[in-house]
Design an enzyme around this catalytic site. Structure first.
Site, mmCIF file in Angstrom:
data_model
loop_
_atom_site.group_PDB
_atom_site.id
_atom_site.type_symbol
_atom_site.label_atom_id
_atom_site.label_comp_id
_atom_site.label_asym_id
_atom_site.label_seq_id
_atom_site.Cartn_x
_atom_site.Cartn_y
_atom_site.Cartn_z
ATOM 1 C CE LYS A 1 -0.360 -4.216 8.001
ATOM 2 N NZ LYS A 1 -1.807 -4.079 7.988
ATOM 3 C CE LYS B 1 7.524 -3.916 3.055
ATOM 4 N NZ LYS B 1 7.082 -3.282 1.813
ATOM 5 C CB CYS C 1 -8.365 -27.921 32.443
ATOM 6 S SG CYS C 1 -9.133 -29.507 32.757
HETATM 7 S S1 IVH Z 1 4.488 -5.619 2.274
HETATM 8 C C1 IVH Z 1 5.364 -9.879 2.427
HETATM 9 N N1 IVH Z 1 4.339 -3.079 2.752
HETATM 10 O O1 IVH Z 1 -0.295 -5.102 4.938
HETATM 11 C C2 IVH Z 1 5.075 -8.474 2.389
HETATM 12 N N2 IVH Z 1 2.374 -4.397 3.076
HETATM 13 O O2 IVH Z 1 -0.438 -7.784 6.458
HETATM 14 C C3 IVH Z 1 3.634 -8.130 2.562
HETATM 15 N N3 IVH Z 1 0.398 -3.151 3.784
HETATM 16 O O3 IVH Z 1 -1.770 -7.241 2.599
HETATM 17 C C4 IVH Z 1 3.261 -6.828 2.042
HETATM 18 N N4 IVH Z 1 1.366 -1.163 3.806
HETATM 19 O O4 IVH Z 1 -2.286 -4.782 2.428
HETATM 20 C C5 IVH Z 1 3.673 -4.241 2.743
HETATM 21 N N5 IVH Z 1 4.358 -0.814 3.120
HETATM 22 C C6 IVH Z 1 3.697 -1.958 3.105
HETATM 23 C C7 IVH Z 1 2.317 -2.058 3.453
HETATM 24 C C8 IVH Z 1 1.696 -3.315 3.426
HETATM 25 C C9 IVH Z 1 0.236 -1.818 4.003
HETATM 26 C C10 IVH Z 1 -0.652 -4.173 3.948
HETATM 27 C C11 IVH Z 1 -0.931 -5.002 2.718
HETATM 28 C C12 IVH Z 1 -0.763 -6.436 3.125
HETATM 29 C C13 IVH Z 1 -0.833 -6.348 4.610
HETATM 30 C C14 IVH Z 1 0.031 -7.426 5.218
#
Ligand code: IVH
Length: 676
Positions: free
Chosen positions: A119, A285, A427
């Site tokens: 990521k 994924k 509470c």
């Molecule tokens: S998939 C529904 N793949 O992460 C799928 N996102 O929190 C969403 N990101 O806005 C995106 N690397 O900026 C995906 N290999 C990757 C990624 C990725 C970074 C970021 C992207 C997105 C955020 C989601």
């Protein structure tokens, strides 16, 4: 005195820097030379070093993200750009897997296949290609609507402008991350707080010639809209991306089973600093696109993907005291007041201890030397205690069993799902009877995502509360403006602005209203789901009548936890009173629902009995995806009763009596396959 003067000087410099930034990012004419700009920034940092307590939220050392410039044209994403849920532990991942297995009604022992991808901590962008030509590029924006930053994206070498490959779809949105390497960042680090900001700031330059000067990179990882894409899984899609000329991460990997995901994550975490760009976790994924499609989304995140985050920066400090804060939902949160310490560039003097159980488990005591962790904008928290440094005379911390605000009893709820008591003590005096809870409710009510009343920030709410100007949310609409004008810090202009903002906030969409009143477990997304289901605002007020609240269970995404919480909310007299009062002052309007067309539009369904190879949740989501609606009672409004194995006979008989279509799961599938 000296302190006051320094503070004044410091804030003046920050303001000036902000002005320079605005010109720099939003127009192509910087107000000052780079040298002058850099000197101002250095001056600010120098003052902060000497007086760390002065540090302002607008300090260049803290700045994250730039306000989107008003110069870009907005455009809708054809397919929304979603976000990802986060996982921090193996347990989180096991839960993620369990939910998928249950939703798809798979064998509990199934081993799922994932595409694991780093990521990258950059800025996502969506690139629209028509007949192989890059025609339009949008920033993520709020996920629904982004900014047209085509010209700036065109300056990025990694983005192909023309793709000739035969198998490239005639129209597709390619999505990925724009970032800058740490090495390239060095040369511009004076202008930006971190590489992510550098990427974001450069992408938002008004003049694309300015963007071109910054060596931005692009790595592709997914797609939005795509016409006739005949690829079966994510890993094949990634290979295709490469074939089409996009850069993809060399660390992408297909992995089976949670244990192996964890191994990969931990290995990667160790080497993350050897990579020349910031990676803050691994995205997993579900590899198979058919399964992804079946799993769909909850709120704004897919069920089929999760981001497994890396651990954060940490420092050692000492606990000076433990404060108990009472939150909007009545939760008693212990917060450690610690000796101020710098963690990854931010001075931290408070760290959450989460809850009573956490204090007991870690045996945290006042005076302890502790390790404190901080990740991004998450609240810093205490990780561990160095018991070797503990004072012999230190005593165990006794968690108060009375609410520090109203003195009421506190309880730990029993969770029916986990069959355990919650770790959080609350509470029992919810609604508006506990002062602290009431005040937190008002803060929430006027906050940015709720009524969004400019000029009524947290501090102002506290002040008005102290002065007994407000006690309930509705008091906002009964303010004595003459009285406020006489208060310290207020004047004619600020009062008239406040008045305007309050008047404006009276018109509100039902979804916003539901979110604003602060029912526990009903966040913005759930509020939207409920509003979409109820349609007319009156229906919300009628919820407690008959089995109105139970019927919300039919909404994909709303479960027992939410139902229980809504019931509790409506059973509290002070809440009901607030609702009735608000209704008098506010104009609550129906959310405009973009009429969804689908094979099942205007049709209602109900399920009874066990379904084949499909969970009830999946069946509901399938009906909703095709614009159908689920209802929970056999009545005249029901169009189809779908029966699985061992249906409830009473329901079938009643449906037949009312001349309702009684169909099987196969019939439903046939209905869906008709024209698609
Ligand atoms: S998939 C529904 N793949 O992460 C799928 N996102 O929190 C969403 N990101 O806005 C995106 N690397 O900026 C995906 N290999 C990757 C990624 C990725 C970074 C970021 C992207 C997105 C955020 C989601």
């Amino acid at each position: 005195m000296v302190y006051d003067q320094t503070k004044k000087k410091y804030l003046k410099k920050i303001k000036l820097l902000e002005k320079y930034n605005k010109f720099y990012f939003e127009s192509s004419h910087p107000l000052v030379s780079d040298k002058e700009y850099d000197q101002l920034k250095l001056d600010i940092l120098k003052i902060e070093k000497k007086f760390p307590y002065l540090k302002d939220k607008n300090s260049p050392s803290l700045k994250v993200g730039f306000k989107p410039s008003k110069n870009f044209v907005k455009a809708k994403h054809r397919v929304p750009m979603l976000s990802l849920s986060n996982a921090f532990s193996e347990e989180d991942l096991n839960n993620f897997e369990k939910k998928i297995i249950n939703f798809l009604s798979l064998k509990q022992s199934s081993e799922l296949e994932f595409s694991a991808e780093p990521k990258i901590d950059g800025i996502s962008a969506s690139l629209n290609y028509k007949n192989g030509i890059f025609v339009k590029g949008l920033s993520r924006g709020d996920g629904i609507e982004g900014e047209d930053i085509t010209d700036n994206l065109k300056t990025i070498n990694d983005i192909p402008k023309k793709i000739l490959s035969k198998n490239f779809p005639s129209e597709i949105d390619i999505r990925g991350e724009v970032f800058i390497t740490n090495n390239d960042f060095k040369s511009i680090s004076e202008k930006f707080a971190n590489p992510r900001n550098a990427a974001s700031g450069s992408l938002r330059q008004k003049n694309s010639k300015e963007t071109q000067k910054i060596p931005l990179k692009f790595i592709a990882y997914t797609f939005g809209y795509a016409s006739n894409l005949s690829i079966e899984n994510q890993s094949d899609f990634l290979s295709n991306l490469k074939g089409w000329g996009f850069k993809i991460s060399k660390f992408n990997k297909t992995i089976k089973g949670i244990k192996n995901l964890v191994l990969y994550h931990d290995q990667f975490e160790k080497k993350r600093y050897n990579i020349d760009y910031d990676v803050d976790g691994i995205v997993y994924k579900i590899n198979n696109f058919d399964l992804q499609k079946r799993l769909g989304f909850v709120a704004n995140a897919p069920r089929w993907a999760i981001a497994h985050k890396f651990s954060a920066d940490s420092s050692i400090s000492k606990i000076i005291n433990i404060d108990i804060q009472v939150g909007r939902t009545g939760a008693l949160t212990p917060v450690a007041k610690i000796k101020p310490v710098n963690i990854g560039g931010v001075v931290v003097s408070n760290a959450t201890l989460h809850n009573e159980d956490e204090i007991i488990r870690k045996d945290i005591r006042i005076g302890d030397v502790v390790k404190v962790e901080r990740a991004g904008d998450v609240i810093p928290h205490v990780i561990s205690v160095d018991k070797s440094k503990r004072d012999e005379k230190s005593k165990k911390y006794i968690f108060p069993n009375k609410c520090p605000s109203c003195g009421s009893k506190t309880v730990k709820d029993f969770n029916e799902q986990t069959k355990k008591h919650d770790a959080v003590r609350r509470c029992i005096n919810d609604g508006f009877n506990c002062e602290k809870i009431a005040m937190e409710n008002i803060k929430h009510f006027v906050s940015k995502d709720a009524l969004n009343i400019d000029g009524l920030g947290k501090k102002v709410v506290e002040k008005f509360w102290e002065l007994k100007i407000i006690k309930y949310p509705q008091d906002i609409f009964k303010l004595d403006y003459h009285k406020i004008e006489k208060l310290d810090g207020w004047g004619e202009l600020s009062v008239s602005n406040l008045k305007y903002a309050i008047e404006k906030s009276k018109n509100i969409k039902l979804s916003k209203f539901i979110y604003s009143i602060g029912i526990r477990h009903i966040g913005q997304e759930n509020a939207k789901l409920i509003s979409k289901h109820l349609k007319r605002p009156e229906n919300f007020f009628k919820l407690p009548i008959k089995s109105g609240i139970e019927s919300l269970l039919n909404i994909d995404g709303i479960g027992e936890t939410q139902i229980k919480s809504i019931k509790k909310f409506f059973s509290n007299k002070s809440n009901l009173n607030v609702l009735m009062e608000l209704k008098k002052f506010m104009k609550i309007i129906e959310d405009v629902d973009l009429k969804k067309e689908g094979l099942l539009s205007n049709k209602t369904f109900m399920f009874t009995g066990k379904l084949k190879e499909m969970s009830r949740a999946e069946a509901k989501s399938l009906v909703e995806k095709n614009a159908g609606k689920i209802i929970s009672n056999v009545n005249k409004k029901l169009n189809y009763l779908v029966i699985g194995e061992k249906p409830t006979n009473k329901k079938v008989i009643k449906a037949k009596d009312l001349n309702i279509n009684v169909i099987t799961q196969d019939d439903l599938i046939r209905m869906l396959n008709k024209t698609s």
